[in-house]
Design a protein around this motif. Sequence first.
Motif, mmCIF file in Angstrom:
data_model
loop_
_atom_site.group_PDB
_atom_site.id
_atom_site.type_symbol
_atom_site.label_atom_id
_atom_site.label_comp_id
_atom_site.label_asym_id
_atom_site.label_seq_id
_atom_site.Cartn_x
_atom_site.Cartn_y
_atom_site.Cartn_z
ATOM 1 N N ARG A 164 0.704 -1.191 0.187
ATOM 2 C CA ARG A 164 0.022 -0.142 -0.026
ATOM 3 C C ARG A 164 0.845 1.198 -0.006
ATOM 4 O O ARG A 164 0.354 2.242 -0.050
ATOM 5 N N MET A 165 2.066 1.137 -0.009
ATOM 6 C CA MET A 165 3.195 2.320 0.071
ATOM 7 C C MET A 165 2.950 3.136 -1.085
ATOM 8 O O MET A 165 2.986 2.693 -2.121
ATOM 9 N N THR A 166 2.887 4.361 -1.164
ATOM 10 C CA THR A 166 2.755 5.246 -2.074
ATOM 11 C C THR A 166 4.004 6.496 -1.800
ATOM 12 O O THR A 166 4.077 6.784 -0.878
ATOM 13 N N PRO A 167 4.799 6.605 -2.916
ATOM 14 C CA PRO A 167 5.549 7.872 -2.936
ATOM 15 C C PRO A 167 5.159 9.131 -2.863
ATOM 16 O O PRO A 167 3.942 9.420 -3.169
ATOM 17 N N PRO A 168 5.847 10.086 -2.298
ATOM 18 C CA PRO A 168 5.462 11.378 -2.436
ATOM 19 C C PRO A 168 5.181 11.906 -3.801
ATOM 20 O O PRO A 168 5.840 11.344 -4.831
ATOM 21 N N VAL A 169 4.463 13.284 -4.161
ATOM 22 C CA VAL A 169 4.153 13.431 -5.253
ATOM 23 C C VAL A 169 5.554 14.059 -6.155
ATOM 24 O O VAL A 169 6.327 14.408 -5.545
ATOM 25 N N GLY A 170 5.626 13.498 -7.022
ATOM 26 C CA GLY A 170 6.845 13.959 -7.885
ATOM 27 C C GLY A 170 7.917 12.558 -8.036
ATOM 28 O O GLY A 170 9.059 12.719 -8.584
ATOM 29 N N TRP A 171 7.668 11.607 -7.204
ATOM 30 C CA TRP A 171 8.512 10.533 -7.057
ATOM 31 C C TRP A 171 8.120 9.344 -7.815
ATOM 32 O O TRP A 171 6.957 9.057 -7.990
ATOM 33 N N ALA A 172 8.979 8.478 -7.830
ATOM 34 C CA ALA A 172 8.825 7.145 -8.730
ATOM 35 C C ALA A 172 8.881 6.106 -7.659
ATOM 36 O O ALA A 172 9.368 6.072 -6.483
ATOM 37 N N ARG A 173 8.102 4.956 -7.904
ATOM 38 C CA ARG A 173 7.898 4.068 -6.966
ATOM 39 C C ARG A 173 8.279 2.709 -7.691
ATOM 40 O O ARG A 173 7.817 2.315 -8.770
ATOM 41 N N LEU A 174 9.301 1.881 -7.224
ATOM 42 C CA LEU A 174 9.862 1.099 -7.881
ATOM 43 C C LEU A 174 9.984 -0.320 -7.102
ATOM 44 O O LEU A 174 10.491 -0.284 -5.902
ATOM 45 N N ASP A 175 9.210 -1.263 -7.435
ATOM 46 C CA ASP A 175 9.049 -2.583 -6.547
ATOM 47 C C ASP A 175 9.910 -3.540 -7.028
ATOM 48 O O ASP A 175 9.558 -4.210 -8.280
ATOM 49 N N GLU A 176 11.059 -3.811 -6.284
ATOM 50 C CA GLU A 176 11.901 -4.944 -7.092
ATOM 51 C C GLU A 176 11.944 -6.261 -6.171
ATOM 52 O O GLU A 176 12.918 -7.037 -6.263
ATOM 53 N N ARG A 177 10.677 -6.403 -5.432
ATOM 54 C CA ARG A 177 10.263 -7.724 -4.530
ATOM 55 C C ARG A 177 10.068 -8.725 -5.619
ATOM 56 O O ARG A 177 9.663 -8.381 -6.829
ATOM 57 N N ALA A 178 10.359 -9.712 -5.481
ATOM 58 C CA ALA A 178 10.281 -10.981 -6.300
ATOM 59 C C ALA A 178 8.560 -11.256 -6.215
ATOM 60 O O ALA A 178 8.046 -11.235 -5.166
ATOM 61 N N PRO A 179 7.921 -11.610 -7.460
ATOM 62 C CA PRO A 179 6.500 -11.578 -7.554
ATOM 63 C C PRO A 179 6.116 -12.806 -6.491
ATOM 64 O O PRO A 179 7.009 -13.993 -6.417
ATOM 65 N N ALA A 180 4.981 -12.845 -5.844
ATOM 66 C CA ALA A 180 4.476 -13.687 -5.169
ATOM 67 C C ALA A 180 4.037 -14.827 -5.943
ATOM 68 O O ALA A 180 3.650 -14.866 -7.100
ATOM 69 N N PRO A 181 4.448 -16.234 -5.420
ATOM 70 C CA PRO A 181 4.071 -17.424 -6.211
ATOM 71 C C PRO A 181 2.532 -17.451 -6.525
ATOM 72 O O PRO A 181 1.581 -17.044 -5.621
ATOM 73 N N VAL A 182 2.007 -18.095 -7.684
ATOM 74 C CA VAL A 182 0.901 -18.019 -8.160
ATOM 75 C C VAL A 182 0.210 -19.243 -7.528
ATOM 76 O O VAL A 182 0.476 -20.264 -7.941
ATOM 77 N N ALA A 183 -0.931 -19.420 -6.815
ATOM 78 C CA ALA A 183 -1.485 -20.518 -6.310
ATOM 79 C C ALA A 183 -2.104 -21.034 -7.568
ATOM 80 O O ALA A 183 -2.979 -20.440 -8.407
ATOM 81 N N ARG A 184 -2.110 -22.269 -7.780
ATOM 82 C CA ARG A 184 -2.524 -23.287 -8.692
ATOM 83 C C ARG A 184 -3.831 -24.093 -8.325
ATOM 84 O O ARG A 184 -3.418 -24.723 -7.335
ATOM 85 N N PRO A 185 -4.879 -24.067 -8.898
ATOM 86 C CA PRO A 185 -5.915 -25.186 -8.378
ATOM 87 C C PRO A 185 -5.413 -26.695 -8.473
ATOM 88 O O PRO A 185 -4.809 -26.602 -9.477
ATOM 89 N N ALA A 186 -5.749 -27.486 -7.575
ATOM 90 C CA ALA A 186 -5.329 -28.745 -7.742
ATOM 91 C C ALA A 186 -5.786 -29.494 -8.943
ATOM 92 O O ALA A 186 -7.248 -29.118 -9.244
ATOM 93 N N PRO A 187 -5.429 -30.380 -9.502
ATOM 94 C CA PRO A 187 -5.912 -31.060 -10.701
ATOM 95 C C PRO A 187 -7.360 -31.729 -10.295
ATOM 96 O O PRO A 187 -7.221 -32.206 -9.040
ATOM 97 N N PRO A 188 -8.302 -31.822 -10.985
ATOM 98 C CA PRO A 188 -9.362 -32.809 -10.596
ATOM 99 C C PRO A 188 -9.080 -34.270 -10.197
ATOM 100 O O PRO A 188 -8.069 -34.750 -10.985
ATOM 101 N N PRO A 189 -9.798 -34.843 -9.419
ATOM 102 C CA PRO A 189 -9.470 -36.235 -9.116
ATOM 103 C C PRO A 189 -9.702 -37.164 -10.379
ATOM 104 O O PRO A 189 -10.696 -36.894 -11.285
ATOM 105 N N GLU A 190 -9.052 -38.364 -10.352
ATOM 106 C CA GLU A 190 -9.319 -39.027 -11.552
ATOM 107 C C GLU A 190 -10.765 -39.501 -11.465
ATOM 108 O O GLU A 190 -11.237 -39.721 -10.462
ATOM 109 N N PRO A 191 -11.800 -39.697 -12.559
ATOM 110 C CA PRO A 191 -12.995 -40.407 -12.418
ATOM 111 C C PRO A 191 -13.171 -41.820 -11.778
ATOM 112 O O PRO A 191 -12.237 -42.454 -12.135
ATOM 113 N N ALA A 192 -13.875 -41.936 -10.845
ATOM 114 C CA ALA A 192 -13.975 -43.389 -10.397
ATOM 115 C C ALA A 192 -14.783 -44.162 -11.326
ATOM 116 O O ALA A 192 -15.442 -43.813 -11.949
ATOM 117 N N GLU A 193 -14.350 -45.361 -11.439
ATOM 118 C CA GLU A 193 -15.202 -46.547 -12.135
ATOM 119 C C GLU A 193 -16.477 -46.613 -11.571
ATOM 120 O O GLU A 193 -16.545 -46.924 -10.393
#
Length: 105
Positions: free
Chosen positions: A49-78
């Motif tokens: 949420r941090m914002t720089p003062p007016v007239g300043w630039a904001r550079l975010d050099e943090r590593a991107p957060a890992p993207v959560a991926r949904p688990a694959p659907p279970p195999e259909p039961a016989e």
Amino acid sequence: MRRCAKVGCGEPAGARVVLRYGERVLWLRELAPERDPNFIEVCQAHADRMTPPVGWARLDERAPAPVARPAPPPEPAEVPRHPRGTPIGSAEDALVAPVAAAGGG
């Protein structure tokens, strides 16, 4: 554990803030292994949420957060099937079962 420098926040520090006054840049970086008194350490929420003062630039050099991926659907039961190929417990099975019980199937 290092804590967020914002007053009233007790969350763990997750980023460091670097202010370059001459360049008018606010940098957000990963935490350094050791605390450095020249930088401000804040939690992830305050860094986001941090914002720089007016007239300043904001550079975010943090590593991107890992993207959560949904688990694959279970195999259909016989599905168990009748000899004629319809699944047991299906709507068609509900219609066929009374007929078969009555001797018609």
